[in-house]
Scaffold this active site. Sequence first.
Site, PDB file in Angstrom:
ATOM      1  N   SER A 168       0.961  -1.586   0.158  1.00 18.13           N
ATOM      2  CA  SER A 168      -0.127   0.016  -0.045  1.00 18.13           C
ATOM      3  C   SER A 168       1.077   1.363  -0.127  1.00 18.13           C
ATOM      4  O   SER A 168       1.309   1.366  -1.177  1.00 18.13           O
ATOM      5  CB  SER A 168      -0.987  -0.047   1.155  1.00 18.13           C
ATOM      6  OG  SER A 168      -1.736   0.799   0.925  1.00 18.13           O
ATOM      7  N   ASP A 173      -5.627  -3.760  -2.678  1.00 16.06           N
ATOM      8  CA  ASP A 173      -4.460  -3.550  -1.568  1.00 16.06           C
ATOM      9  C   ASP A 173      -4.181  -4.578  -0.590  1.00 16.06           C
ATOM     10  O   ASP A 173      -4.721  -5.399  -0.332  1.00 16.06           O
ATOM     11  CB  ASP A 173      -4.977  -2.649  -0.206  1.00 16.06           C
ATOM     12  CG  ASP A 173      -4.018  -1.970   0.761  1.00 16.06           C
ATOM     13  OD1 ASP A 173      -3.228  -2.865   0.906  1.00 16.06           O
ATOM     14  OD2 ASP A 173      -4.435  -0.626   0.807  1.00 16.06           O
TER      15      ASP A 173
END
Length: 275
Positions: free
Chosen positions: A58, A169
């Site tokens: 991320s 993610d």
Amino acid sequence: MRKKSFNQLNTVNIVKRKSKMKIGLALSGGGARGFAHIGALKALEEYGLPIHCVAGTSIGSFAGALYCAGFTSSEIEEFSLTIKLTDIKTSKILFLPSPSAQIGITADRMLQGITFDQLKIPFSAVAVNLKSGEEVMINSGKVSDAISASCAVPVFFLPFVQNNMILVDGGLLNTIPSDVCRRMGAEVVIAVDLNSTRGQGTNSARILDVMGATWRVVMKSTAYKGYMNSDLIIEPQLEKYSSTTLNQDINQMIEDGYNATVQLMPQIFQLTGVK
């Protein structure tokens, strides 16, 4: 080891040290708390710690990619302070997700479309393929595409579709990608965890509070692998900062990441055998 002033960093002469061991750096997810990664990089840079590979999840993939492309911590900091929320999230409606590609477009203001084979330090970004439900280690192709995939937080961003995969993610499965550094050949892994207080619940039954607590509990379970594969974990105390807003004390967050790293430098040098 004497601690240098945070404000003197730009004038410090960086000593390039050597290590017989291959050192990996794992940068965790954490949303807007990612500014603390810059502080950690500042400290590692100032003390001359050699980093041989980096894995990021991320926001950790964003910071890690810029670092591996050869940008200094000061350059990354200067760039990060120019980023506005509208640069990465185009939708103003809470539950209307924005295109994840917008994150990569923002990153390319620095990266200029470079590919993984052009990076100065080996780097991997972590994402999750929703088709298979499996973790994906991205280390080829356009770097900004990997950032888009790794940062595509469900609900906030649309998945990033690439190579017949639906990518979101990486924090869904691996928020501290220390094991990825191991797979890249690291003998010693140093991790930066932006959310060491993860797992906090809520006393509220409001939907937003419930969603937030649910996400925090899920994130706790995805951190175990990182803790098991790290030799040392840097844990800036960032609980006072929001992971979803840029309207906070960014400079202090960077300094918190710096200070947390400097405090552990004696252990890092002992662990890595760096001289």
